[in-house]
Design a protein around this motif. Structure first.
Motif, PDB file in Angstrom:
ATOM      1  N   MET A 277       1.558   2.484  12.265  1.00 48.20           N
ATOM      2  CA  MET A 277       2.370   4.375  11.738  1.00 48.20           C
ATOM      3  C   MET A 277       1.557   4.461  14.068  1.00 48.20           C
ATOM      4  O   MET A 277       1.778   5.418  13.995  1.00 48.20           O
ATOM      5  CB  MET A 277       0.683   4.609  11.246  1.00 48.20           C
ATOM      6  N   LYS A 278       1.467   3.531  14.625  1.00 45.38           N
ATOM      7  CA  LYS A 278       0.582   3.753  15.779  1.00 45.38           C
ATOM      8  C   LYS A 278       0.130   4.692  15.801  1.00 45.38           C
ATOM      9  O   LYS A 278       0.610   5.001  17.460  1.00 45.38           O
ATOM     10  CB  LYS A 278       2.679   3.165  16.402  1.00 45.38           C
ATOM     11  N   TRP A 279      -1.211   4.682  15.146  1.00 45.81           N
ATOM     12  CA  TRP A 279      -1.745   5.642  15.906  1.00 45.81           C
ATOM     13  C   TRP A 279      -3.081   4.997  16.927  1.00 45.81           C
ATOM     14  O   TRP A 279      -3.073   4.371  17.275  1.00 45.81           O
ATOM     15  CB  TRP A 279      -2.722   5.633  14.507  1.00 45.81           C
ATOM     16  N   ALA A 280      -3.949   6.501  18.021  1.00 49.70           N
ATOM     17  CA  ALA A 280      -4.570   5.771  18.970  1.00 49.70           C
ATOM     18  C   ALA A 280      -5.475   5.760  18.382  1.00 49.70           C
ATOM     19  O   ALA A 280      -5.692   4.658  19.376  1.00 49.70           O
ATOM     20  CB  ALA A 280      -4.718   7.311  19.628  1.00 49.70           C
TER      21      ALA A 280
ATOM     22  N   ILE B 115      -6.126  -1.556   6.489  1.00 51.77           N
ATOM     23  CA  ILE B 115      -6.892  -0.569   6.998  1.00 51.77           C
ATOM     24  C   ILE B 115      -6.286  -0.951   8.540  1.00 51.77           C
ATOM     25  O   ILE B 115      -5.921  -0.193   9.158  1.00 51.77           O
ATOM     26  CB  ILE B 115      -8.560  -0.360   7.370  1.00 51.77           C
ATOM     27  N   VAL B 116      -6.693  -2.108   9.166  1.00 48.34           N
ATOM     28  CA  VAL B 116      -6.243  -2.422  10.585  1.00 48.34           C
ATOM     29  C   VAL B 116      -4.550  -2.477  11.090  1.00 48.34           C
ATOM     30  O   VAL B 116      -4.475  -2.246  11.792  1.00 48.34           O
ATOM     31  CB  VAL B 116      -6.490  -3.036  10.888  1.00 48.34           C
ATOM     32  N   ALA B 117      -3.853  -3.327  10.223  1.00 51.43           N
ATOM     33  CA  ALA B 117      -2.469  -3.107   9.737  1.00 51.43           C
ATOM     34  C   ALA B 117      -1.783  -1.577   9.889  1.00 51.43           C
ATOM     35  O   ALA B 117      -0.489  -1.868  10.103  1.00 51.43           O
ATOM     36  CB  ALA B 117      -2.508  -4.100   9.170  1.00 51.43           C
TER      37      ALA B 117
ATOM     38  N   ALA C  18       1.284  -1.262   0.245  1.00 46.75           N
ATOM     39  CA  ALA C  18      -0.293  -0.435  -0.278  1.00 46.75           C
ATOM     40  C   ALA C  18       0.808   1.394  -0.390  1.00 46.75           C
ATOM     41  O   ALA C  18       1.887   1.238   0.581  1.00 46.75           O
ATOM     42  CB  ALA C  18      -1.096  -0.044   1.124  1.00 46.75           C
ATOM     43  N   TYR C  19       0.361   2.197  -0.311  1.00 45.32           N
ATOM     44  CA  TYR C  19       0.695   3.996  -0.501  1.00 45.32           C
ATOM     45  C   TYR C  19       0.405   4.616   0.519  1.00 45.32           C
ATOM     46  O   TYR C  19      -0.946   4.311   0.885  1.00 45.32           O
ATOM     47  CB  TYR C  19       1.092   3.840  -2.232  1.00 45.32           C
ATOM     48  N   LEU C  20       1.232   5.610   1.453  1.00 41.96           N
ATOM     49  CA  LEU C  20       0.634   6.343   1.933  1.00 41.96           C
ATOM     50  C   LEU C  20       0.716   7.576   2.536  1.00 41.96           C
ATOM     51  O   LEU C  20       1.921   7.348   2.392  1.00 41.96           O
ATOM     52  CB  LEU C  20       0.732   5.478   3.470  1.00 41.96           C
ATOM     53  N   THR C  21       0.057   8.547   2.768  1.00 43.17           N
ATOM     54  CA  THR C  21       1.041   9.441   2.990  1.00 43.17           C
ATOM     55  C   THR C  21      -0.430  10.040   4.304  1.00 43.17           C
ATOM     56  O   THR C  21      -1.777  10.390   4.466  1.00 43.17           O
ATOM     57  CB  THR C  21       0.376  10.911   1.870  1.00 43.17           C
ATOM     58  N   SER C  22       0.350   9.940   5.768  1.00 45.28           N
ATOM     59  CA  SER C  22      -1.019   9.711   6.984  1.00 45.28           C
ATOM     60  C   SER C  22      -1.476  11.279   6.714  1.00 45.28           C
ATOM     61  O   SER C  22      -0.669  12.444   6.466  1.00 45.28           O
ATOM     62  CB  SER C  22       0.166   9.615   7.847  1.00 45.28           C
TER      63      SER C  22
END
Length: 400
Positions: A188-191, A181-183, A106-110
């Motif tokens: 990213m250690k999101w709360a 999504i869960v992974a 996957a590609y991500l921009t947070s």
């Protein structure tokens, strides 16, 4: 010609002003529009994605249309544009508790602060970079937004364990999307999960609708958008798929020739989109005597047993799933009876782009981004101002 005539012609030509090359005219003649590349530093590493079709985007006069990031050459070029131009990172996500699960690329921009996360799922035969350009256009208008765009199994750089059969059932693809999504949240250690807007094109539209209908994202799901797929017309189109696939080249001499074929055949009219998306559709498979070693990554013909599974019941699920709904089409003729009635009852928002082809988000990334950002703003719960509770007013000693 006499010496006198030659001298006259020479003097005449030297007095004429030279016509300068105007890249804007050349690009405009080829694509009908010029999109501004995002201002990121170029990189030699690559990956890229999907296919577009038609459409004319008329940019606003205030935009700097012809700005390019450093390292991307001017002129009519077939050089691929790397994924890092559009995303901050790539992820390889796997459910360690399931040995048969794929490694999802996957590609991500947070997202920033409380910005939403647009989760993108491409159509059959494409890849996560199908949404690269439109994702960048979204962030121009909503800088806090995040973009997560994955490669489905059998597409792009997503892999399955050796010995496992490809499973393209709708339920499996929806489970993969939820797992990604869960992974990502864990990686990213999101709360907690940000507010999510699911966006799916064609096959991906069926996948995001399936996930929305399941309710497994809970309150994190703000809404979902489906791009140019309607149950009735999709099923009708399936009978022509094999004819379409038989007309495609089986391979290409180089990545650049693959890009050229997509633009020349007008499968993708925008050279920016083609240079971004086409490279990840191809893989190098050199065989002795084969002049076209760059082959398609995804065998679309092999997905035929799953086609009806993707689309049967789609309209009903789209209307019944919880969350805000947006349907984006290239023409109102694609609406079936159930969706026509639902639209008249105001059950979902409808946006039609008659200038676009099937790949709306690649044909018209700016207008698609505007529609998606507006969709978010209309449904953003964080922007809602609720009236104070009566009990709170009484505790404060205020009269009610």
């Amino acid at each position: 010609m006499s010496d006198l005539q030659k001298a006259w012609a020479k003097n005449r030509l030297s007095a004429m002003p030279l016509e300068t090359f105007d890249e804007r005219e050349e690009e405009g003649e080829e694509t009908g529009t010029v999109s501004e590349l995002p201002e990121h530093v170029d990189d030699d590493s690559s990956s890229a994605s999907s296919a577009s079709s038609t459409g004319t985007v008329i940019p606003s006069p205030s935009q700097n249309l012809f700005a390019r990031p450093q390292g991307i050459p001017r002129g009519r070029t077939l050089q691929p544009i790397p994924w890092i131009t559009y995303f901050e990172r790539e992820l390889f996500l796997r459910d360690e508790d399931s040995p048969t699960s794929p490694t999802i690329h996957a590609y991500l921009t947070s997202p920033v602060d409380k910005g939403p996360l647009f989760v993108m799922h491409h159509g059959g035969g494409a890849s996560g970079l199908s949404f690269a350009v439109v994702g960048d256009e979204i962030r121009k208008r909503l800088p806090a937004a995040g973009i997560l765009s994955l490669d489905a199994r059998g597409h792009g750089s997503t892999t399955i364990p050796e010995g496992e059969d490809l499973d393209w059932r709708l339920e499996t693809l929806a489970a993969d999307l939820l797992s990604a999504i869960v992974a990502t949240e864990k990686e990213m250690k999101w709360a907690q999960l940000p507010s999510i807007i699911l966006v799916g094109h064609s096959m991906g539209g069926a996948v995001v609708t399936e996930l929305a209908k399941s309710g497994k994202l809970g309150n994190a799901l703000l809404g979902y958008a489906v791009l140019d797929v309607v149950e009735g017309s999709a099923i009708d189109a399936l009978q022509h798929m094999q004819t379409y696939l038989s007309t495609r080249p089986t391979g290409f001499p180089s990545v650049e020739s693959g890009i050229e074929w997509h633009t020349r055949s007008r499968t993708i009219r925008s050279s920016i989109s083609a240079r971004t998306s086409v490279p990840s559709l191809l893989r190098f498979d050199e065989q002795p005597g084969d002049a076209r070693p760059w082959k398609w990554r995804t065998d679309l013909g092999a997905t035929q047993p799953y086609w009806e599974n993707w689309f049967v019941g789609l309209s009903k699920k789209f209307l019944e799933a919880r969350g805000a709904k947006l349907l984006m089409l290239a023409g109102t003729d694609r609406l079936d009876t159930e969706l026509t009635i639902g639209q008249m009852q105001g059950k979902y928002a409808l946006q039609v782009f008659p200038e676009a082809g099937h790949f709306i988000h690649e044909d018209m990334p700016e207008k698609t981004a505007v529609s998606l950002v507006d969709f978010h703003r209309r449904n953003d719960r964080s922007a809602m101002v609720l009236p104070p509770k009566v009990s709170d007013l009484l505790r404060q000693g205020k009269r009610v």
